[in-house]
Design an enzyme around this catalytic site. Sequence first.
Site, mmCIF file in Angstrom:
data_model
loop_
_atom_site.group_PDB
_atom_site.id
_atom_site.type_symbol
_atom_site.label_atom_id
_atom_site.label_comp_id
_atom_site.label_asym_id
_atom_site.label_seq_id
_atom_site.Cartn_x
_atom_site.Cartn_y
_atom_site.Cartn_z
ATOM 1 C CE1 TYR A 143 17.234 2.688 14.013
ATOM 2 C CE2 TYR A 143 18.360 0.594 13.729
ATOM 3 C CZ TYR A 143 18.380 1.922 14.090
ATOM 4 O OH TYR A 143 19.546 2.489 14.550
ATOM 5 C CE LYS A 173 16.728 2.217 17.698
ATOM 6 N NZ LYS A 173 17.360 3.370 17.033
#
Length: 320
Positions: A143, A173
């Site tokens: 992330y 992400k």
Amino acid sequence: MAFPKKKLQGLVAATITPMTENGEINFSVIGQYVDYLVKEQGVKNIFVNGTTGEGLSLSVSERRQVAEEWVTKGKDKLDQVIIHVGALSLKESQELAQHAAEIGADGIAVIAPFFLKPWTKDILINFLKEVAAAAPALPFYYYHIPALTGVKIRAEELLDGILDKIPTFQGLKFSDTDLLDFGQCVDQNRQQQFAFLFGVDEQLLSALVMGATGAVGSTYNYLGKKTNQMLEAFEQKDFSLALNYQFCIQRFINFVVKLGFGVSQTKAIMTLVSGIPMGPPRLPLQKASREFTDSAEAKLKSLDFLSFTDLKDGNLEAGS
């Protein structure tokens, strides 16, 4: 190596954590929330306990309970449930990763630790590797959100050779506006079957052109149907229509950003649109004002987000 049952693609809703007025987690509405995402928004993948879900404002026990509830209520309804297990403590991240595997989650994601920060790629990789190893059967996603973590290591650099260190790595992400970095992530990893999930909702169309395979975002909780229409237009190579959808979505996001937009306001909008009470955020965040909610409601109505009928005519002036 851990392989997902199918590649994570399309829209992924960054779920909100519903709370009572007293600041306790309201587990009772999560089943209704699942049905709303699937039936009303057409979104069947979720990202739990991330920024939108106030994951880092929850205790480890609460994060475990929230993850369990989403996995349980999403069974046979959701395609993939990804649990964010990032924390400042390596041990807590490992505990949450192991727990995610035990409850049957479809993958885990981790942000860079952001207080005592890793300043080099190798140090960050070593941290992520230890978390991934706690759940060796689960797909692992990084992330990347440097604006919040302060960790400025480029994602392109991080991905170089990452499978040698983290064999369960399946994707990224990417919650940053640096499309050069994002584009190079895609370009330099074309031989890999990574999921490139873009995390800046208002720029999604640009990321699709760069090769994004999907998107994780808060607005897909209540604008999922509209964004799916944009994805469909893009897939059909109707780029003019896709652009019209993106501009319309941008109008709303641009409007609320000027008012002050974050997790608190996302909760207010989701309550307004879905009818499911999301409650207030947890301190230090403050509840969205009535003025904000009223203004957001008026803007949604002015944009006619229930129909989008004028978009097919290329009418970019309507509702502005």
